[in-house]
Design a protein around this motif. Structure first.
Motif, short mmCIF file in Angstrom:
data_model
loop_
_atom_site.label_atom_id
_atom_site.label_comp_id
_atom_site.label_asym_id
_atom_site.label_seq_id
_atom_site.Cartn_x
_atom_site.Cartn_y
_atom_site.Cartn_z
N ALA A 20 52.31 58.02 47.04
CA ALA A 20 52.00 56.87 46.21
C ALA A 20 50.97 57.05 45.12
O ALA A 20 50.48 58.13 45.00
CB ALA A 20 51.66 55.69 47.05
N ALA A 21 50.66 55.95 44.35
CA ALA A 21 49.75 55.86 43.30
C ALA A 21 49.28 55.85 41.89
O ALA A 21 49.21 56.87 41.28
CB ALA A 21 49.72 56.97 43.27
N LEU A 22 48.90 54.85 41.41
CA LEU A 22 48.51 54.80 40.02
C LEU A 22 47.01 54.66 39.81
O LEU A 22 46.53 54.91 38.73
CB LEU A 22 49.22 53.65 39.33
CG LEU A 22 50.68 53.94 39.05
CD1 LEU A 22 51.31 52.79 38.36
CD2 LEU A 22 50.86 55.16 38.24
N TYR A 23 46.30 54.22 40.84
CA TYR A 23 44.87 54.05 40.64
C TYR A 23 44.16 55.38 40.83
O TYR A 23 44.52 56.16 41.68
CB TYR A 23 44.31 53.03 41.63
CG TYR A 23 45.01 51.70 41.59
CD1 TYR A 23 45.36 51.06 42.76
CD2 TYR A 23 45.33 51.10 40.38
CE1 TYR A 23 46.01 49.84 42.73
CE2 TYR A 23 45.99 49.89 40.35
CZ TYR A 23 46.32 49.27 41.54
OH TYR A 23 46.97 48.07 41.50
N ALA A 24 43.12 55.60 40.04
CA ALA A 24 42.31 56.80 40.24
C ALA A 24 41.74 56.73 41.64
O ALA A 24 41.20 55.71 42.05
CB ALA A 24 41.19 56.85 39.22
N THR A 30 40.77 50.59 46.51
CA THR A 30 41.01 49.46 45.63
C THR A 30 41.31 48.22 46.47
O THR A 30 42.17 48.27 47.35
CB THR A 30 42.21 49.76 44.71
OG1 THR A 30 41.93 50.93 43.95
CG2 THR A 30 42.48 48.60 43.77
N PRO A 31 40.63 47.11 46.23
CA PRO A 31 40.84 45.92 47.06
C PRO A 31 42.14 45.19 46.73
O PRO A 31 42.57 45.13 45.58
CB PRO A 31 39.63 45.04 46.72
CG PRO A 31 39.26 45.44 45.33
CD PRO A 31 39.56 46.91 45.24
N LYS A 106 46.30 46.20 43.33
CA LYS A 106 45.00 45.64 42.98
C LYS A 106 45.11 44.15 42.63
O LYS A 106 46.02 43.74 41.92
CB LYS A 106 44.43 46.40 41.79
CG LYS A 106 43.07 45.93 41.32
CD LYS A 106 42.60 46.78 40.14
CE LYS A 106 41.25 46.31 39.63
NZ LYS A 106 40.79 47.12 38.48
N GLY A 107 44.17 43.36 43.15
CA GLY A 107 44.12 41.94 42.80
C GLY A 107 44.74 41.05 43.86
O GLY A 107 44.91 41.43 45.02
N VAL A 122 57.09 35.66 45.01
CA VAL A 122 55.91 36.52 44.96
C VAL A 122 55.35 36.51 43.54
O VAL A 122 56.04 36.80 42.57
CB VAL A 122 56.26 37.96 45.37
CG1 VAL A 122 55.03 38.87 45.25
CG2 VAL A 122 56.83 38.00 46.78
N THR A 123 54.08 36.15 43.42
CA THR A 123 53.38 36.19 42.14
C THR A 123 52.27 37.22 42.26
O THR A 123 51.34 37.06 43.06
CB THR A 123 52.77 34.81 41.79
OG1 THR A 123 53.80 33.82 41.85
CG2 THR A 123 52.17 34.84 40.40
N ALA A 124 52.40 38.31 41.50
CA ALA A 124 51.45 39.40 41.67
C ALA A 124 51.28 40.16 40.36
O ALA A 124 51.60 39.67 39.27
CB ALA A 124 51.94 40.33 42.78
N GLY A 125 50.80 41.40 40.47
CA GLY A 125 50.51 42.23 39.32
C GLY A 125 51.69 43.01 38.80
O GLY A 125 52.85 42.77 39.19
#
Length: 384
Positions: A20-24, A30-31, A106-107, A122-125
């Motif tokens: 997985a992953a896009l966040y550094a 990441t919360p 995230k978020g 679903v409402t998300a990022g």
């Protein structure tokens, strides 16, 4: 198959093919937050959250009150997860539930619905938005495939096992899958920017991707996706597949046979050998076994043999041995009984079974994935 077993299978597939992953990545993580509201469910029902992170299975739960549930946590990268809603009767006996697939990102993710998670909104990022777009893209072809399977399994067992009926079904599914690949390619051409792009590529390439056609598409993914943990994991698998392509020499290995004696691939040098990956629990493998037996008997006296590599589990050696006996598989068999962690399967980049590799007497791979008539056709080409 139960809801839980479906989810376990999906999570296992994600763990096998991804990461997985896009966040550094940072030590802090990441919360993420999930706020859920279902207006027509009973209190004291339970919602479970399940996902894999760094190859570890994680499970959390929340006792629903006033239709609401809530989850918070941290992730190293966006990851596919499942919410499972489990109803409880007054006797506390669990009743069949339903589930929702989404990404932890995230978020804040808001989930709103009536009496089922499956139909909730679903409402998300951005990751979940692209995932929804991919699902919408595949909706028509997925419905077609589901309809074909429903029609096929509505037939009697005897009808399904009829060779002409089975072939007609397989051909119909392949037509829709080809259509689905076209749809997936169009989705990829739009250059999605999140990890969903890699999900789309994995669906496009299938369980046994071809390096020559898949790697160029991987290179077109956003750099952040390629360099993510999930991207690096998939690239590693593609690199392994490159090393077991037609024209390459088969990687050497040694594994224990049914009696525990070590058997090396090198001991088969000088023969045409079919390395056959299978397992006693694999229905398609067992269905293909009679075809392998027929070809083995036809060509075993013409410098041809089979080497079976089983992906059976450690606690199921008896089932492996029984399947060998029942299916009359009279060639050499090896396994480390590690299921999908079988060392030879990982060496050969095996992501689905049945799968096979045909080697010439020098140990070079001359064909792969020979199923049904294709196996006999190739052996006739060699020996005639």
């Amino acid at each position: 198959m139960t809801i839980q077993s479906k989810i376990t299978a999906l999570l296992s597939g994600i763990a096998l093919l991804s990461g997985a992953a896009l966040y550094a990545q940072s030590g802090k993580g990441t919360p993420f937050t999930i706020n859920g509201k279902l207006t027509k469910i009973e209190d004291s029902a339970i919602v479970y959250l399940q996902y894999n992170q760094d190859k570890k299975a994680i499970k959390d739960s929340f006792l629903v009150q006033n239709g609401k549930f809530h989850f918070k946590g941290t992730i190293a990268y966006p990851v596919r997860a499942f919410l499972v809603y489990q109803r409880l009767t007054k006797s506390e006996k669990r009743q069949p539930g339903d589930y929702l697939s989404l990404y932890l990102e995230k978020g804040i993710t808001n989930i709103n619905g009536g009496d089922t998670l499956a139909k909730a909104i679903v409402t998300a990022g951005p990751v979940n938005k692209e995932s929804k777009a991919l699902s919408e893209t595949l909706k028509e072809t997925s419905s077609k495939i589901s309809a074909l399977y429903e029609k096929h399994y509505a037939l009697s067992k005897e009808q399904r096992e009829d060779s002409a009926t089975a072939k007609q079904f397989d051909d119909a599914v392949e037509v829709v899958k080809a259509e689905q690949k076209t749809v997936l390619k169009a989705f990829l051409d739009k250059r999605p920017a999140t990890i969903v792009a890699l999900d789309a590529l994995q669906q496009y390439a299938g369980y046994n991707p071809e390096y020559a056609t898949t790697f160029p598409l991987f290179e077109q993914l956003p750099l952040a996706v390629q360099q993510s943990f999930q991207g690096k994991t998939y690239l590693d698998r593609l690199e392994k597949l490159r090393e077991v392509g037609v024209g390459k020499y088969a990687p050497a290995f040694t594994q224990a046979d049914t009696s525990g004696a070590a058997v090396s691939l090198a001991s088969f040098k000088g023969k045409y050998v079919l390395i056959d990956f299978w397992a006693s629990w694999c229905g398609p493998c067992r269905a293909e076994n009679p075809n392998v037996v027929e070809n083995f008997e036809k060509y075993k006296n013409r410098n041809f043999t089979v080497l079976g590599v089983s992906l059976d589990r450690e606690n199921a050696k008896d089932k492996w041995l029984q399947a060998i006996h029942d299916d009359k598989l009279t060639w050499t068999h090896v396994s480390d009984l590690k299921f999908w962690d079988n060392e030879v399967a990982k060496l050969y980049g095996v992501g689905a079974i049945p799968q096979n590799f045909l080697l010439d007497p020098s140990g070079k791979i001359i064909a792969k994935d020979l199923r049904e008539d294709e196996l006999d056709k190739k052996l006739k080409e060699i020996f005639n």
